[in-house]
Design a protein around this motif. Structure first.
Motif, PDB file in Angstrom:
ATOM      1  N   PHE A  57      42.179  36.363  45.879  1.00  0.00           N
ATOM      2  CA  PHE A  57      43.012  35.866  44.893  1.00  0.00           C
ATOM      3  C   PHE A  57      42.922  34.167  44.867  1.00  0.00           C
ATOM      4  O   PHE A  57      43.871  33.593  44.242  1.00  0.00           O
TER       5      PHE A  57
ATOM      6  N   TYR B 154      39.551  37.728  41.635  1.00  0.00           N
ATOM      7  CA  TYR B 154      40.881  38.457  40.769  1.00  0.00           C
ATOM      8  C   TYR B 154      40.365  38.304  39.186  1.00  0.00           C
ATOM      9  O   TYR B 154      40.577  39.242  38.552  1.00  0.00           O
TER      10      TYR B 154
ATOM     11  N   PHE C 147      50.235  38.760  42.532  1.00  0.00           N
ATOM     12  CA  PHE C 147      49.153  39.641  42.002  1.00  0.00           C
ATOM     13  C   PHE C 147      48.664  40.792  42.754  1.00  0.00           C
ATOM     14  O   PHE C 147      48.470  41.931  42.057  1.00  0.00           O
TER      15      PHE C 147
END
Length: 352
Positions: free
Chosen positions: A115, A99, A138
């Motif tokens: 992530f 990420y 996210f």
């Protein structure tokens, strides 16, 4: 006229056969998708992290991490590949981009995204980095920003790693008092996370069962790396039992419409133990002894002093060791676990 009918009959029969064959192909296509997943989304901790932590924060960016793959430190908590890389390999996709690097390497977004942050848990831990709830935030934001479409999510798999950091923080803070209740809360939060990931549109969600924490070198050091800690492994068995119950109930709620949307548990406990109980089968010689350790208790793998002098030592052959440092497997260890999962037919349920 009769001769004409005789000529037409074979042609009609051939047409009928071809038509029925065509119908059979259509039915088979409807029964199972023609294409497997094209993207992998990863949530969790250091067992899955492939470079999300900043270089200045973690030893995973320091020598000798990464010496086997890619040949230099790359943010993985191993000498080489980790669980994420092997799941991606099984799916026949490239290991998804961390990420943190999404804007620097946009060409890799098509493979999904990682992530996971080393040291984190489903709740907050001593590591001030995004826990799993924030990690899912996210992905949700990326969907809102149209980085990923509904079709992208439909053709994806999610890997969820819960490797025990929540328990490390709890026991340092509270000891073993109230531990069973806390185990239940960790599993309940994990269940909520799985449901939320599914709600974003992911069609296959894979969650790792807890590995045998009592066999990690940080636990076996007191026995000179000879024996696993049975008390710690009892905690793991409780966690995994509750997780299995939770995932079974989730799968029972699946509808016919969502027949391909299944939750899958990767049995890391049994696969780890199988390798550790039969190491020679996997060309492992050092099963509980870590390959990379600090020269004394004040140092760890990757440590240097103020003069940049190495304060760690590395075994002669990382490929023969199961554990890399006090917590994480080597690439050889992960490869052995991956192969065991394959022989256990634990991975086939990932595919649609």
């Amino acid at each position: 006229m009769m001769n004409s009918h005789k000529q037409l009959f074979p042609l009609f029969s051939l047409f009928l056969v071809l038509y029925l064959l065509g119908q059979r192909v259509v039915l088979q296509a409807e029964a199972s998708p023609q294409h497997g997943p094209t993207k992998l989304f990863v949530f969790g901790d250091s067992y899955a992290d492939t470079g999300n932590i900043q270089r200045t924060v973690s030893n995973s960016w320091k020598d000798p991490y990464g010496i086997t793959f890619p040949g230099k430190p790359a943010g993985r908590f191993s000498d080489g590949r980790v669980l994420t890389d092997y799941i991606a390999k099984y799916l026949k996709v490239k290991s998804p981009i961390p990420y943190r690097l999404r804007k620097l390497m946009p060409q890799h977004l098509k493979y999904g995204m990682n992530f996971a942050f080393g040291g984190t848990g489903v709740f907050n831990t001593f590591v001030p980095l995004p826990n799993m709830t924030t990690q899912i935030d996210f992905l949700e934001q990326l969907i809102k920003d149209k980085v990923y479409t509904t079709l992208d999510l439909t053709n994806s798999v999610a890997l969820v790693s819960v490797a025990g950091n929540d328990y490390g923080r709890y026991m340092l803070t509270n000891g073993s008092q109230g531990l069973p209740s806390f185990v239940a809360s960790v599993v309940n939060q994990t269940r909520s996370n799985l449901i939320r990931i599914k709600g974003l549109g992911v069609k296959k969600i894979v969650v790792g069962a807890l590995q045998p924490l009592g066999c990690l070198p940080q636990e076996t050091a007191t026995s000179s790396f000879q024996r696993c800690n049975a008390t710690s492994n009892a905690l793991v068995l409780l966690h995994n039992s509750l997780l299995n119950q939770a995932v079974t109930k989730l799968n029972q709620l699946e509808t016919t419409k969502d027949r391909y949307s299944t939750f899958v548990i990767l049995n890391l406990f049994d696969s780890f133990m199988s390798v550790l109980n039969h190491p020679s089968t996997h060309n492992i010689r050092n099963k509980l002894t870590p390959c990379c350790v600090g020269v004394s208790s004040g140092y760890s793998c990757g440590s240097v002093d103020k003069n940049n002098v190495k304060k760690y030592r590395v075994c002669d052959d990382p490929k023969s060791a199961f554990f890399w440092d006090l917590v994480h497997p080597t690439q050889a260890g992960w490869h052995a676990v991956y192969n065991k999962l394959r022989t256990m037919n634990a991975l086939q349920h990932i595919l649609y």
